[in-house]
Design an enzyme around this catalytic site. Structure first.
Site, PDB file in Angstrom:
ATOM      1  N   GLY A  75       1.035  -1.290   0.169  1.00 15.29           N
ATOM      2  CA  GLY A  75      -0.048  -0.031   0.005  1.00 15.29           C
ATOM      3  C   GLY A  75       1.042   1.004   0.061  1.00 15.29           C
ATOM      4  O   GLY A  75       1.955   1.103  -0.417  1.00 15.29           O
ATOM      5  N   ASN A  76       0.230   2.440   0.354  1.00 16.12           N
ATOM      6  CA  ASN A  76       1.115   3.791   0.304  1.00 16.12           C
ATOM      7  C   ASN A  76       0.405   4.538   1.539  1.00 16.12           C
ATOM      8  O   ASN A  76      -0.560   4.021   2.114  1.00 16.12           O
ATOM      9  CB  ASN A  76       0.954   4.361  -0.819  1.00 16.12           C
ATOM     10  CG  ASN A  76      -0.549   4.750  -1.343  1.00 16.12           C
ATOM     11  OD1 ASN A  76      -1.120   5.254  -0.708  1.00 16.12           O
ATOM     12  ND2 ASN A  76      -0.714   4.015  -2.518  1.00 16.12           N
ATOM     13  N   TYR A  77       1.006   5.838   1.748  1.00 18.60           N
ATOM     14  CA  TYR A  77       0.510   6.486   2.843  1.00 18.60           C
ATOM     15  C   TYR A  77      -0.672   7.563   2.702  1.00 18.60           C
ATOM     16  O   TYR A  77      -1.171   8.295   3.410  1.00 18.60           O
ATOM     17  CB  TYR A  77       1.825   7.499   3.299  1.00 18.60           C
ATOM     18  CG  TYR A  77       2.803   6.572   3.878  1.00 18.60           C
ATOM     19  CD1 TYR A  77       2.896   5.682   4.886  1.00 18.60           C
ATOM     20  CD2 TYR A  77       4.218   6.644   2.958  1.00 18.60           C
ATOM     21  CE1 TYR A  77       3.912   5.238   5.470  1.00 18.60           C
ATOM     22  CE2 TYR A  77       5.237   5.826   3.505  1.00 18.60           C
ATOM     23  CZ  TYR A  77       5.019   5.058   4.689  1.00 18.60           C
ATOM     24  OH  TYR A  77       6.256   4.556   5.217  1.00 18.60           O
TER      25      TYR A  77
END
Length: 405
Positions: free
Chosen positions: A217-219
């Site tokens: 995923g990412n932030y």
């Protein structure tokens, strides 16, 4: 005079709610047309039947007026009114207005209001004097709203008389004078170019599963995409928000589709875009996913773990190929180097009308931040904006969309 003026009267959950009856009588006596919007808490202090009998109009309280799906349009109310008066206004409602918390019909009507807004606070002195309440009132003033306090125009010294709601006859007198000064002629409303347009917006990250408990995923927090959805809704658009896994809420009138993976976002977005007028692709979508997903949690081993990745579908490119004459497509580019070159390449390759460039070089922006600093790039040129709150950035982006839709 108030003759012929259309007034939206907002009533909140205050012991002073009964005074709204006197306000209605005075407004109608001067020839105004009054539409009451009341919060759920307000109905605990005064019944809609009483208010309806005075205004000869159904009282608006919920988003849906009947079980058959009949919808009360806050947007139409915002276009109809010559003024909005919220009296009494509790500390809770003032806080929601100041921070855009659109969790009831009154606040969504306020956020859609094109006419001047007047607020008559009603609370005890301690609540009124609290720094939070004063800060919220200052924010409302900075938005162009007018706060009506006791002896408005002849303000009491110190905190004498503060907090209690001004008397109904004084409120109506103040409203009459203010509207006469602000606009002695009937108000002409100019709807936004995106009013009643269908806008699809993607927001947040995507999660690509590795096993039942892990993902790639990412932030992304989704704050920028949600701000865009709220801004479009405020201007009267029909919004479909395709949201990745985020801990955010949106207005009830926004059609929200929750997804997790890129594939799910791809399917939901391409389906919605088929009948849309525009799409804004703000989500931080994973470019790759694991080729295989383990059906059980992967255990730690001494050997290295290798995960083979496969490319995800390109949502922007797919919509660029689908785009018909008259449809508009807006993309986002988050870059760490060669920002403008990469953004322009994406603009052309994916058939975008314009692209919003973010850079991780700008500290305190992008992921997890309440602020952003953007550059909008199109075939016609580019424009750089100052660092702002994401709600203000959203307004800048939608202004650009309005210019081409």
């Amino acid at each position: 005079m108030l003759k012929g003026k259309k007034i939206v009267l907002g009533i909140t959950g205050s012991i002073a709610a009964y005074k709204a009856c006197f306000i209605i009588r005075a407004l109608i006596k001067q020839g105004a047309e009054v539409q009451v919007v009341i919060t759920p808490a307000g109905k605990e202090f005064i019944t809609p039947i009483t208010l309806s009998a005075l205004t000869h109009k159904p009282v608006v309280s919920e988003f849906f007026s009947q079980r058959d799906g009949t919808w009360n349009s806050h947007v139409d109310l915002g276009l109809w009114a010559d003024a909005m008066l919220i009296a009494p206004a509790t500390a809770s409602t003032i806080g929601k207005m100041a921070n855009g918390i659109a969790d009831n019909m009154l606040i969504t009507t306020y956020l859609s209001m094109k006419a001047p807004v007047f607020v008559a606070p009603a609370m005890d002195l301690d609540m009124f004097a609290h720094p939070t309440t004063q800060q919220n009132l200052d924010r409302l003033r900075s938005f162009g709203n007018t706060i009506i306090e006791p002896q408005s125009g002849f303000l009491a010294s110190g905190l004498e008389g503060k907090g209690r709601m001004e008397e109904p006859d004084k409120i109506v007198e103040f409203l009459d004078q203010a509207l006469t000064i602000q606009d002695p002629t009937p108000i002409t409303h100019h709807p936004s170019p995106i009013t009643h347009k269908h806008i699809v917006i993607t927001a947040g990250p995507t999660y690509e599963k590795i096993d039942p408990v892990r993902f790639i995923g990412n932030y992304s927090s989704g704050k920028m995409g949600f701000a865009l959805a709220e801004e479009c809704s405020r201007r009267g658009a029909e919004v479909t928000l395709v949201a990745g896994p985020v801990a955010l809420k949106c207005s009830e009138n926004i059609h929200r589709i929750d997804v997790e993976s890129c594939q799910q976002m791809y399917e939901a977005t391409t389906d919605a875009f088929e009948h849309a007028d525009a799409a804004i692709l703000c989500a931080a979508v994973a470019d790759f996913r694991p080729e295989t997903v383990a059906d059980q949690k992967i255990k730690r081993k001494d050997d290295n773990l290798t995960i083979r990745l496969a490319p995800n579908p390109d949502i922007a490119a797919a919509l660029g190929r689908m785009k018909r004459d008259g449809q508009r497509l807006v993309g986002f580019a988050l870059e760490t180097n060669d920002e403008e070159s990469n953004a322009r390449h994406k603009l052309e390759k994916k058939n975008l009308d314009f692209i919003v460039l973010n850079s991780l070089r700008n500290q305190g922006t992008c992921f997890r931040s309440d602020e952003n600093q953007i550059k909008i790039i199109s075939a016609q040129g580019e424009k750089t904006y100052e660092k702002k709150n994401k709600t203000e950035v959203a307004a800048d982006i939608i202004d650009q969309l309005e210019a081409i839709i």
